[in-house]
Scaffold this motif. Structure first.
Motif, short mmCIF file in Angstrom:
data_model
loop_
_atom_site.label_atom_id
_atom_site.label_comp_id
_atom_site.label_asym_id
_atom_site.label_seq_id
_atom_site.Cartn_x
_atom_site.Cartn_y
_atom_site.Cartn_z
N THR A 196 1.27 2.95 19.24
CA THR A 196 0.41 3.58 18.48
C THR A 196 -0.99 3.05 18.52
OG1 THR A 196 2.09 4.03 16.78
CG2 THR A 196 -0.17 3.98 15.98
N LYS A 197 -1.92 3.89 18.80
CA LYS A 197 -3.42 3.28 18.65
C LYS A 197 -3.81 3.31 17.19
CE LYS A 197 -8.13 4.04 20.42
NZ LYS A 197 -8.86 5.00 21.36
N ILE A 198 -4.35 2.19 16.73
CA ILE A 198 -4.91 1.81 15.45
C ILE A 198 -6.39 1.93 15.44
CG2 ILE A 198 -4.79 0.88 13.18
CD1 ILE A 198 -2.12 0.04 13.85
N ASN A 199 -7.09 2.76 15.19
CA ASN A 199 -8.49 2.90 14.96
C ASN A 199 -9.11 2.03 13.75
OD1 ASN A 199 -9.45 4.18 17.60
ND2 ASN A 199 -8.55 6.05 16.39
N LEU A 200 -9.86 1.07 13.77
CA LEU A 200 -10.05 0.16 12.58
C LEU A 200 -11.60 0.33 12.62
CD1 LEU A 200 -7.86 -2.95 13.15
CD2 LEU A 200 -7.43 -1.25 11.45
N ILE A 201 -12.03 0.39 11.07
CA ILE A 201 -13.31 0.53 10.84
C ILE A 201 -13.63 -0.71 9.73
CG2 ILE A 201 -15.23 1.99 10.14
CD1 ILE A 201 -13.91 4.32 11.00
N ASP A 202 -14.24 -1.58 10.26
CA ASP A 202 -14.56 -2.67 9.34
C ASP A 202 -16.09 -2.17 8.42
OD1 ASP A 202 -14.80 -5.20 7.94
OD2 ASP A 202 -15.99 -6.08 9.56
N THR A 203 -15.96 -2.33 7.05
CA THR A 203 -16.97 -1.67 6.09
C THR A 203 -17.72 -2.84 5.29
OG1 THR A 203 -15.70 -1.22 4.30
CG2 THR A 203 -15.84 0.49 6.22
N PRO A 204 -19.11 -2.66 5.19
CA PRO A 204 -19.58 -3.60 3.86
C PRO A 204 -19.03 -3.62 2.80
CG PRO A 204 -21.11 -2.02 5.15
CD PRO A 204 -19.78 -1.62 5.36
N GLY A 205 -18.89 -5.04 2.14
CA GLY A 205 -18.43 -5.36 0.86
C GLY A 205 -19.41 -5.12 -0.04
N HIS A 206 -20.84 -5.50 0.12
CA HIS A 206 -21.92 -5.29 -1.12
C HIS A 206 -22.11 -3.97 -1.49
CE1 HIS A 206 -25.57 -6.64 -3.03
NE2 HIS A 206 -25.03 -8.02 -2.80
#
Length: 727
Positions: A196-206
């Motif tokens: 399985t390929k897991i595409n991850l997107i890191d997002t801002p928290g502010h």
């Protein structure tokens, strides 16, 4: 044809729902050629003899099957042999997908053409799941460990070599992100777990960068909601969870930093469940899976007392709980652009998810927005995210998150569609800005001495470029030709842009922040409000409450810390105007121990006048270099913000007056040399100056002041027509 029908019957009788769905699509897809029979035989793992028999069938004897729906591309002429088909079926998954894409292209034409639909596209029940992909975004409040967790996921997926030097928070590639310790821009990567390929997107928290979160939620099917094991849900947690629930995404709650000594996982889960209920989540959404983890140590588990020595339980939960993308490969291409990147060699790069059909190199496409005429373009290259790098591929199918080069004028929110059957998707919308500031050309006596870009044309071109990728920002013309009004989600949202421009060599002036007001249906003036959560030690609580009350805040809740903690938490609903400059005042009142977090809470009636600054300014009446002799007398009137040897000019603010109102001073005065002993070096004891950062300067200035920003200096000055001392 008979073998084709037999293959469909075998698929339809399979216990696998995926194969049954495949049978329904196969039954409607025209596959009249011998090569198509070979492909079906390989999928069923038929004997070699059956494959050869199918390959020997003459094409003319096979009746044509009319197309009921639009197919994604023209079918291939024929495979070279049945042996090649068998090898393709036994190849790895990513190679099989590449073979399918290569086979989808017409053999006699260099470009892909989509057939025009003659009937309606497949219904939702005809969508096929792509089990080999999971698209996930990581959302959380600021400093709850998103980027650190992604670091551990990348390392345990063997993205890096064992001897490779890897920096901490590798996803924070921007210099400002590393300096401030926060995520400002959302970023894509992927890891491979099993098949399985897991595409991850890191997002801002502010909260000020909530527009980044709203954009990327259009590309994923599920989210990891990180919650600190001590703090629990915070204001930004409410915002990001609300947006995820609105899009009906699967939410996996990750209680992070479980290794902290004062962790309280039971409280965190209860508070998170209450937050789900407050946001109107359905019963199914409230039954969320929970994983306990430590992103720093790279461990996770289904129970806080039973943690594995790796993140395998987290990966298993993602694969098992987050639904694979359900797509239609038999419909024309549709890709929604969610982000824009730029490469010096490849130019503008569009990032987004393919929602329908397939896309390939060299394909001619249409760029569309609802209700607007489309324009043509040609795809030069297609990239996917693998092992933390952008890798060029021949093409991609629906469900993939990719990057596309060659479309020089593509914009965020546009649809990249099939040229023969273009159909626009709903564009991306984000919440409106609440704060605005005026940017103008630098007119100080030292203008143009440090910056490379100083004209109004330079400023306009740079702001237009920022609008192409920053959906939450607005730019409007000001009262004069060299003034621009910048609107954003908060003061930090705008100052990040200002700091970036300063490092790029721009020089300009910036006015004080103000809120964007509007009129209610009854004609009343309204302003934006925010919910503020303040955490301070018990001994400073009275000072914090007094400060918030003077800013027109309304207390909502007050709670004491658990156990041996002396920290108390208070929640206020306060006008956004009252928050301008509040952070610095709170740090002063609480001796640097106060922590404040805010989240937008809509519009309400105007709260009246709010005094955000009680002290005046010490204003220079001379131009030149400051001297220690002159600053010694100046510091008796207030706190200095300049040091000896600093270049100043008439009207520049050099300190904070200890009383209301401004005071003119001469910081450049030198001691008269009346005898030979006066030539001796004079040592003057001066207090340390309070040198203001960009954020502090923006929050400090009053309505009659501006911040002069250059690559090397940050100065505060009176407006040219308001230099007279306020009485």
């Amino acid at each position: 044809a008979e073998l084709h029908r037999s293959a469909v019957r075998v698929f339809a009788s399979s216990p696998s729902s995926r194969e049954r769905s495949r049978a329904r699509v196969r039954a409607r897809t025209p596959l009249p050629t011998a090569a198509a029979v070979q492909m079906i035989g390989c999928a069923l793992q038929a004997p070699a003899g059956a494959l050869r028999a199918g390959a020997a069938a003459p094409r003319a004897s096979v009746p044509r099957v009319p197309a009921a729906v639009a197919v994604r591309s023209m079918r291939p002429a024929a495979l070279s042999s049945s042996a090649a088909c068998v090898r393709a079926a036994a190849a790895p998954r990513h190679q099989r997908r590449g073979a399918r894409l290569a086979a989808a292209a017409p053999a006699s034409r260099p470009q892909v053409r989509c057939a025009v639909a003659t009937e309606a596209p497949p219904a939702a029940g005809d969508l096929l799941p792509r089990e080999e992909i999971r698209n996930v975004a990581i959302i959380a409040h600021v400093d709850h460990g998103k980027t650190t967790l992604v670091d551990s996921m990348l390392k345990q997926s063997k993205v890096f070599r064992d001897n490779q030097a890897v920096e901490e928070r590798i996803m924070d590639s921007n210099d400002l992100e590393r300096e401030r310790g926060i995520t400002i821009l959302s970023k894509n990567t992927s890891v491979t777990y099993g098949d399985t390929k897991i595409n991850l997107i890191d997002t801002p928290g502010h909260a000020d960068f909530g527009g980044e979160v709203e954009r990327v939620l259009n590309m994923v099917d599920g989210v990891l909601l990180l919650v600190d094991s001590v703090e629990g849900p915070m204001p930004q947690t409410r915002f990001v969870l609300k947006k995820a629930l609105e899009k009906n995404h699967k939410v996996v709650v990750v209680v992070n930093k479980i290794d902290r000594a004062n962790a309280r996982p039971d409280y965190v889960i209860d508070a998170t469940f209450e937050l789900f209920c407050e946001l109107g989540a359905t019963d199914e959404q409230c039954d969320f899976p929970v994983v306990y983890a430590s992103g720093f140590q790279g461990i996770a588990g289904p129970d806080p007392e039973e943690l594995s020595d790796s993140l395998k339980p987290l990966f298993d939960t993602i694969v098992g709980e987050v639904s694979p993308p359900r797509v239609s490969l038999a419909t024309p291409l549709q890709m929604l652009v969610a982000n824009i990147d730029y490469d010096e060699f490849k130019g503008r790069i569009a990032i987004g998810r393919v929602h329908a059909g397939a896309i390939r190199k060299g394909q001619e496409v249409q760029l569309l927005k609802p209700g607007e005429p489309g324009r043509g373009g040609k795809v030069a290259e297609v990239f996917t995210y693998e092992n933390f790098v952008r890798t060029s591929i021949e093409g991609a199918e629906a469900g993939d998150i990719i990057a596309v080069a060659g479309l020089s004028d593509v914009m965020i929110g546009e649809t990249i569609a099939c040229k023969q059957a273009p159909a626009a998707m709903e564009t991306i919308t984000v919440e409106e800005p609440t704060v605005r500031m005026a940017m103008m050309v630098n007119t100080s006596p030292y203008a143009g001495q440090e910056g490379k870009f100083v004209t109004s044309r330079n400023l306009k071109d740079r702001l237009d470029k920022e609008l192409e990728r920053n959906l939450a920002m607005r730019v409007e013309p000001g009262e004069t030709a060299d003034t621009f009004i910048i609107s954003g989600r908060g003061a930090l949202h705008i100052t990040i842009l200002i700091e970036t421009m300063r490092r790029e060599g721009f020089e300009f002036m910036l006015g004080p922040p103000s809120v964007i007001t509007k009129l209610s249906e009854e004609g009343k003036k309204q302003e934006p409000y925010e919910e503020a959560q303040v955490e301070v030690p018990e001994e400073y609580m009275s000072s914090a409450i007094d400060l918030l009350n003077r800013r027109k805040g309304l207390m909502l809740e007050m709670s004491a810390g658990e156990g041996a903690s002396t920290t108390q938490t208070v929640k206020y609903r306060i006008p956004t105007r009252g928050l301008i400059g509040l952070r610095n005042s709170l740090l002063t009142a609480t001796r640097g121990t106060g922590v404040i977090n805010t989240i937008s809470d809509g519009y309400d009636d105007w709260a009246g006048d709010i005094n955000t600054r009680e002290n005046g300014a010490l204003v220079s009446m001379a131009q030149g270099d400051t001297t220690g002799y002159a600053l010694l007398s100046c510091q008796e009137r207030g706190q200095l913000i300049v040091e000896p040897g600093t270049k100043v000019y008439d009207g520049m603010v050099v300190g904070i007056h200890q009383r209301p109102g401004d005071l003119k001073v001469n910081p450049c005065k030198q001691k008269a040399a009346t005898n030979v002993r006066s030539n001796k070096q004079i040592d003057v004891p001066l207090d340390a100056a309070k040198v203001l950062s960009l954020d502090e300067a923006v929050e400090f200035i009053a309505n009659d002041e501006v911040v002069e920003i250059t690559p090397n200096s940050i100065r505060i000055a009176k407006l040219p027509d308001k230099k007279k001392t306020r009485r």
